[in-house]
Design a protein around this motif. Structure first.
Motif, PDB file in Angstrom:
ATOM      1  N   ILE A 146       0.508  -1.154  -0.369  1.00 14.10           N
ATOM      2  CA  ILE A 146       0.200  -0.389  -0.385  1.00 14.10           C
ATOM      3  C   ILE A 146       1.068   1.108   0.228  1.00 14.10           C
ATOM      4  CG2 ILE A 146      -1.601   1.638   1.499  1.00 14.10           C
ATOM      5  CD1 ILE A 146      -2.318  -1.473   0.067  1.00 14.10           C
ATOM      6  N   VAL A 147       2.185   1.527   0.683  1.00 17.21           N
ATOM      7  CA  VAL A 147       2.917   2.760   0.871  1.00 17.21           C
ATOM      8  C   VAL A 147       4.331   2.014   0.847  1.00 17.21           C
ATOM      9  CG1 VAL A 147       3.702   3.889   2.121  1.00 17.21           C
ATOM     10  CG2 VAL A 147       1.206   3.325   2.933  1.00 17.21           C
ATOM     11  N   VAL A 148       5.013   3.165  -0.143  1.00 19.94           N
ATOM     12  CA  VAL A 148       6.218   2.988  -0.424  1.00 19.94           C
ATOM     13  C   VAL A 148       6.820   4.172   0.368  1.00 19.94           C
ATOM     14  CG1 VAL A 148       8.279   2.094  -2.660  1.00 19.94           C
ATOM     15  CG2 VAL A 148       5.745   1.372  -2.367  1.00 19.94           C
ATOM     16  N   ASN A 149       8.053   4.314   1.108  1.00 22.70           N
ATOM     17  CA  ASN A 149       9.085   5.013   1.061  1.00 22.70           C
ATOM     18  C   ASN A 149       7.972   6.266   1.382  1.00 22.70           C
ATOM     19  OD1 ASN A 149      11.374   4.199   1.210  1.00 22.70           O
ATOM     20  ND2 ASN A 149      11.855   4.171  -1.068  1.00 22.70           N
ATOM     21  N   GLY A 150       7.058   5.769   2.471  1.00 20.19           N
ATOM     22  CA  GLY A 150       5.411   7.243   2.279  1.00 20.19           C
ATOM     23  C   GLY A 150       4.392   7.518   1.475  1.00 20.19           C
ATOM     24  N   ASP A 151       4.995   6.879   0.853  1.00 18.49           N
ATOM     25  CA  ASP A 151       3.853   7.289  -0.626  1.00 18.49           C
ATOM     26  C   ASP A 151       3.001   6.264  -0.624  1.00 18.49           C
ATOM     27  OD1 ASP A 151       2.948   8.267  -2.770  1.00 18.49           O
ATOM     28  OD2 ASP A 151       4.139   7.770  -4.266  1.00 18.49           O
ATOM     29  N   THR A 152       1.851   6.841  -0.309  1.00 23.31           N
ATOM     30  CA  THR A 152       0.520   5.435  -0.900  1.00 23.31           C
ATOM     31  C   THR A 152       0.867   5.756  -2.040  1.00 23.31           C
ATOM     32  OG1 THR A 152      -0.645   6.673   1.045  1.00 23.31           O
ATOM     33  CG2 THR A 152      -1.707   4.869  -0.544  1.00 23.31           C
ATOM     34  N   ILE A 153       0.651   3.870  -2.530  1.00 23.25           N
ATOM     35  CA  ILE A 153       0.464   3.686  -4.157  1.00 23.25           C
ATOM     36  C   ILE A 153      -0.729   3.778  -4.292  1.00 23.25           C
ATOM     37  CG2 ILE A 153       3.138   3.918  -3.746  1.00 23.25           C
ATOM     38  CD1 ILE A 153       2.663   0.644  -4.809  1.00 23.25           C
ATOM     39  N   ALA A 154      -1.491   2.716  -3.627  1.00 20.27           N
ATOM     40  CA  ALA A 154      -2.382   2.105  -3.738  1.00 20.27           C
ATOM     41  C   ALA A 154      -3.729   2.947  -3.920  1.00 20.27           C
ATOM     42  CB  ALA A 154      -2.883   1.423  -2.357  1.00 20.27           C
ATOM     43  N   GLY A 155      -4.471   2.808  -4.963  1.00 18.36           N
ATOM     44  CA  GLY A 155      -5.307   3.116  -5.575  1.00 18.36           C
ATOM     45  C   GLY A 155      -4.711   4.373  -6.915  1.00 18.36           C
ATOM     46  N   LYS A 156      -3.548   4.488  -6.733  1.00 20.14           N
ATOM     47  CA  LYS A 156      -3.040   5.056  -8.695  1.00 20.14           C
ATOM     48  C   LYS A 156      -3.092   4.468  -9.670  1.00 20.14           C
ATOM     49  CE  LYS A 156      -0.537   8.602  -4.881  1.00 20.14           C
ATOM     50  NZ  LYS A 156       0.616   9.173  -4.720  1.00 20.14           N
ATOM     51  N   GLU A 157      -3.013   4.806 -10.507  1.00 19.12           N
ATOM     52  CA  GLU A 157      -2.548   4.507 -12.131  1.00 19.12           C
ATOM     53  C   GLU A 157      -0.723   3.892 -11.689  1.00 19.12           C
ATOM     54  OE1 GLU A 157      -3.474   6.096 -15.410  1.00 19.12           O
ATOM     55  OE2 GLU A 157      -6.298   6.238 -14.607  1.00 19.12           O
ATOM     56  N   LEU A 158      -0.505   2.368 -11.871  1.00 20.64           N
ATOM     57  CA  LEU A 158       0.439   2.526 -12.174  1.00 20.64           C
ATOM     58  C   LEU A 158       1.044   1.632 -13.055  1.00 20.64           C
ATOM     59  CD1 LEU A 158       0.394   1.299  -8.210  1.00 20.64           C
ATOM     60  CD2 LEU A 158       1.749   3.577  -9.263  1.00 20.64           C
ATOM     61  N   ASP A 159       2.311   1.911 -13.876  1.00 18.69           N
ATOM     62  CA  ASP A 159       3.014   0.850 -14.872  1.00 18.69           C
ATOM     63  C   ASP A 159       4.201   0.387 -14.629  1.00 18.69           C
ATOM     64  OD1 ASP A 159       5.345   2.470 -14.747  1.00 18.69           O
ATOM     65  OD2 ASP A 159       3.750   4.208 -16.687  1.00 18.69           O
ATOM     66  N   ASN A 160       4.182  -0.801 -14.329  1.00 17.16           N
ATOM     67  CA  ASN A 160       5.576  -1.999 -13.930  1.00 17.16           C
ATOM     68  C   ASN A 160       6.401  -1.249 -14.291  1.00 17.16           C
ATOM     69  OD1 ASN A 160       3.393  -3.979 -14.235  1.00 17.16           O
ATOM     70  ND2 ASN A 160       4.258  -5.178 -15.831  1.00 17.16           N
ATOM     71  N   ALA A 161       6.980  -0.287 -15.224  1.00 14.89           N
ATOM     72  CA  ALA A 161       8.348   0.341 -14.938  1.00 14.89           C
ATOM     73  C   ALA A 161       8.951   1.385 -13.540  1.00 14.89           C
ATOM     74  CB  ALA A 161       8.343   1.254 -16.632  1.00 14.89           C
ATOM     75  N   SER A 162       7.683   1.516 -13.630  1.00 12.84           N
ATOM     76  CA  SER A 162       6.858   3.361 -12.054  1.00 12.84           C
ATOM     77  C   SER A 162       7.628   1.736 -10.645  1.00 12.84           C
ATOM     78  CB  SER A 162       6.219   3.856 -12.274  1.00 12.84           C
ATOM     79  OG  SER A 162       4.839   2.608 -12.040  1.00 12.84           O
ATOM     80  N   ILE A 163       7.158   1.242 -10.590  1.00 14.61           N
ATOM     81  CA  ILE A 163       6.765   0.421  -9.845  1.00 14.61           C
ATOM     82  C   ILE A 163       8.653  -0.650  -9.465  1.00 14.61           C
ATOM     83  CG2 ILE A 163       6.238  -1.977  -8.360  1.00 14.61           C
ATOM     84  CD1 ILE A 163       3.667  -1.953 -10.119  1.00 14.61           C
ATOM     85  N   VAL A 164       8.720  -0.998 -10.540  1.00 15.90           N
ATOM     86  CA  VAL A 164      10.449  -1.195 -10.575  1.00 15.90           C
ATOM     87  C   VAL A 164      11.529  -0.710 -10.105  1.00 15.90           C
ATOM     88  CG1 VAL A 164      12.419  -2.290 -12.018  1.00 15.90           C
ATOM     89  CG2 VAL A 164      10.043  -3.220 -12.371  1.00 15.90           C
ATOM     90  N   LYS A 165      10.693   0.885 -10.736  1.00 12.01           N
ATOM     91  CA  LYS A 165      12.325   2.046 -10.274  1.00 12.01           C
ATOM     92  C   LYS A 165      12.055   2.262  -8.438  1.00 12.01           C
ATOM     93  CE  LYS A 165      13.244   7.174 -11.473  1.00 12.01           C
ATOM     94  NZ  LYS A 165      13.097   7.960 -12.402  1.00 12.01           N
ATOM     95  N   LYS A 166      10.654   2.230  -8.119  1.00  6.52           N
ATOM     96  CA  LYS A 166      10.936   1.925  -6.250  1.00  6.52           C
ATOM     97  C   LYS A 166      11.067   1.068  -5.946  1.00  6.52           C
ATOM     98  CE  LYS A 166       6.372   4.725  -6.521  1.00  6.52           C
ATOM     99  NZ  LYS A 166       6.911   6.198  -5.734  1.00  6.52           N
ATOM    100  N   LEU A 167      11.094   0.487  -6.450  1.00  6.69           N
ATOM    101  CA  LEU A 167      11.105  -1.172  -5.528  1.00  6.69           C
ATOM    102  C   LEU A 167      13.296  -1.897  -5.867  1.00  6.69           C
ATOM    103  CD1 LEU A 167       8.100  -3.569  -5.692  1.00  6.69           C
ATOM    104  CD2 LEU A 167       8.559  -1.978  -4.159  1.00  6.69           C
ATOM    105  N   ARG A 168      13.635  -1.604  -7.237  1.00  9.96           N
ATOM    106  CA  ARG A 168      14.677  -1.405  -7.374  1.00  9.96           C
ATOM    107  C   ARG A 168      15.510  -0.318  -7.082  1.00  9.96           C
ATOM    108  NH1 ARG A 168      15.544  -4.982 -13.251  1.00  9.96           N
ATOM    109  NH2 ARG A 168      14.356  -7.116 -11.834  1.00  9.96           N
TER     110      ARG A 168
END
Length: 553
Positions: A146-168
């Protein structure tokens, strides 16, 4: 009149400009910078001339062209335009995608170690990779981030590239996440220290029975041979007398790794593969250099998505009558690529040679004008080839002979010795609905998480024996599916068979959730028709029978 004529010429120039720039860019950048002919004569002069032409043309466009032009976009379109007339496997990869493309054949990456999917604007963990940092701190399949580094990502339009950028990220760096876990009211906070996440290409190796070893290879990466060799030695220590090598859905990778694996299995001085390119640089022959590490019977499992390096291993062992090939005709990729980094970090995957099996076969399937290369597998489905070996038009394929004078065919993939048809009739529409909406996986994940401690304590072998005794699994699945919005299925005369197969599929997914790929294959192979055929072949002394004919008798 002069004014009208000038306007007409401007319109013509504007219409043709992308093509002019495209050809110049394609020739000038790709050929001029990296592909100089070894003979410093006419070709090289032509390369230099076109490189200079491109540089001047691009400068003129940048300085004087009447409208705004995005040079990067125009360059990409131009390069694509030039490469489309070459073979289907010569491709240009932009700089922002190049590292991901290149890393696909690495044996690990730096990150958190999860496989995920975005479902209804929520990031859902599908599996946790063994040996990765997420596994070590207790992240589970089914968790929702739901949250990555204080930023709530649930409920937002996400693509795989942006998620990989946040987690890798680099090894040793940290990422804070908050997850929603089923049956927990509050979010659970984790701090993950990124690390190297191993992605082994040998996904499983174990003894199927007291005599038969099994090795699953998913790709040919930088350490595939080492992983294969270690697995081979382990299985030999366990008493292996027969070997199953599973290359299904293996799209290939590094040719050198395939050669080393074949070298482990073929007698010394046997030809493994030879390549033919432009000039001598990419024309060579590869022979086995030593006596084999395993001399027992071998079965290789392949299908329509086994390609390239997979076909090198398969073709070498088939041509030398060293293995029985089981499955369906392979993909048919007989072209070798070299990855070339350009100055801006973009990537050119350039075909440099064709490879041939020991008998002389080129297994590259046809390509070119008028051929729908990308639709080949769906065309095989439509033609019936995936269900009946007789649908393969061998009368139009060139014939070659193995060491024992058996006829094999070139010109489009490797045809197996023992054909196993694609099974699409045993499950029905209800199964496919559950599979493709992820309801089946969600049910398996929930089942595994509800019994996580017991399953871990009792172990995989206990689960394999015990699960079939559970009586309410199918009813629980149907109730779960209704809650997920899937209509209750209608009665079917094949319900008994469907339920047996459906329960086995759930068993596979549960094993994968808890024990990863090793668990998955140990369960899946219990009822796998190709694995079962391999065991029959060993029992019959490597008989070459067509299972399609058997099933009709």
């Amino acid at each position: 009149m002069t004014h009208d004529s000038t306007n007409s010429k401007n319109v013509d120039i504007k219409a043709w400009l992308p093509l002019i720039v495209g050809v110049s860019i394609g020739i000038g950048v790709l050929v001029g910078s990296h592909l100089r002919a070894p003979d410093p004569s006419t070709n090289r002069l032509m390369v230099d001339k076109n490189a200079t032409k491109f540089e001047r043309l691009l400068n003129y466009v940048d300085q004087y062209y009447v409208d705004s032009v995005d040079i990067n976009v125009l360059t990409q379109e131009a390069i694509d335009h030039v490469l489309k007339d070459l073979d289907p496997h010569t491709v240009y990869v932009p700089a922002d995608e190049a590292d991901i493309m290149a890393s696909r054949l690495d044996d690990g990456f730096e990150g958190v170690g999860i496989e995920f999917r975005v479902i209804e604007d929520t990031l859902k963990v599908l599996s946790v990779m063994p040996g990765g940092p997420s596994k070590k701190i207790g992240i589970r399949a089914g968790d929702k981030i739901i949250v990555v580094n204080g930023d709530t990502i649930a409920g937002k339009e996400l693509d795989n590239a942006s998620i990989v950028k946040k987690l890798r990220g680099k090894k040793g760096t940290k990422v804070d996440i908050e997850i929603k876990r089923k049956k927990k009211e509050e979010l659970i906070a984790f701090t993950i220290t990124r690390d190297v996440v191993p992605t082994p290409s040998v996904e499983a190796h174990y003894m199927i029975d007291e005599e038969t070893g099994y090795i699953k290879i998913s790709k040919f990466a930088t350490k595939t041979y080492d992983e294969f060799h270690n697995a081979l030695l382990f299985l030999k220590s366990e008493g292996m007398e027969n070997l199953v090598i599973d290359l299904r859905n293996n799209g290939g990778g590094f040719l050198g790794q395939a050669v080393k694996i074949a070298d482990d299995l073929l007698p010394k001085d046997d030809l493994i593969v030879y390549t033919e390119g432009k000039g001598n640089e990419f024309t060579e022959k590869e022979f086995s250099k030593r006596n084999p590490d395993f001399e027992g019977p071998i079965a290789i499992l392949v299908n329509e998505r086994s390609a390239s390096a997979s076909e090198i291993v398969t073709g070498a062992l088939q041509d030398h009558d060293r293995a029985v090939v089981i499955g369906r005709r392979t993909y048919g990729k007989g072209l070798v690529q070299r990855q070339i980094r350009l100055k801006d970090n973009s990537l050119l995957r350039l075909t440099i040679s064709r490879y041939f099996t020991p008998s002389g076969r080129s297994i590259q399937k046809p390509y070119g004008e008028g051929i729908s290369y990308g639709d080949d597998i769906s065309n095989r489905y439509e033609s019936g080839e995936l269900f009946n070996k007789d649908s393969i038009k061998t009368d139009k394929m060139p014939q070659f002979k193995t060491d024992k004078n058996r006829i094999v065919y070139g010109g489009g993939g490797i045809i197996p010795d023992n054909f196993i048809p694609l099974d699409t009739a045993s499950m029905g529409i209800y199964y496919y609905t559950l599979e493709h909406t992820d309801v089946l996986r969600d049910f398996a994940i929930e089942y595994a998480n509800d019994r996580y401690i017991d399953l871990m304590e009792n172990g995989l072998d206990h689960f394999i024996k015990d699960f079939d005794k559970q009586k309410n699994v199918i009813q629980d699945l149907e109730d779960f599916a209704v809650l997920m919005g899937i209509n209750k299925r209608k009665p079917n005369i094949n319900d008994t068979t469907i339920n047996i197969n459906l329960k086995h599929r759930i068993k596979e997914l549960i094993a994968q959730t808890i024990w990863g790929d090793e668990g998955y294959y140990k369960v899946a192979n219990l009822k796998d028709p190709m694995v079962n055929e391999a065991q029959k072949v060993f029992d019959e002394g490597l008989a070459e029978d067509d299972t399609t004919s058997k099933s009709k008798s």
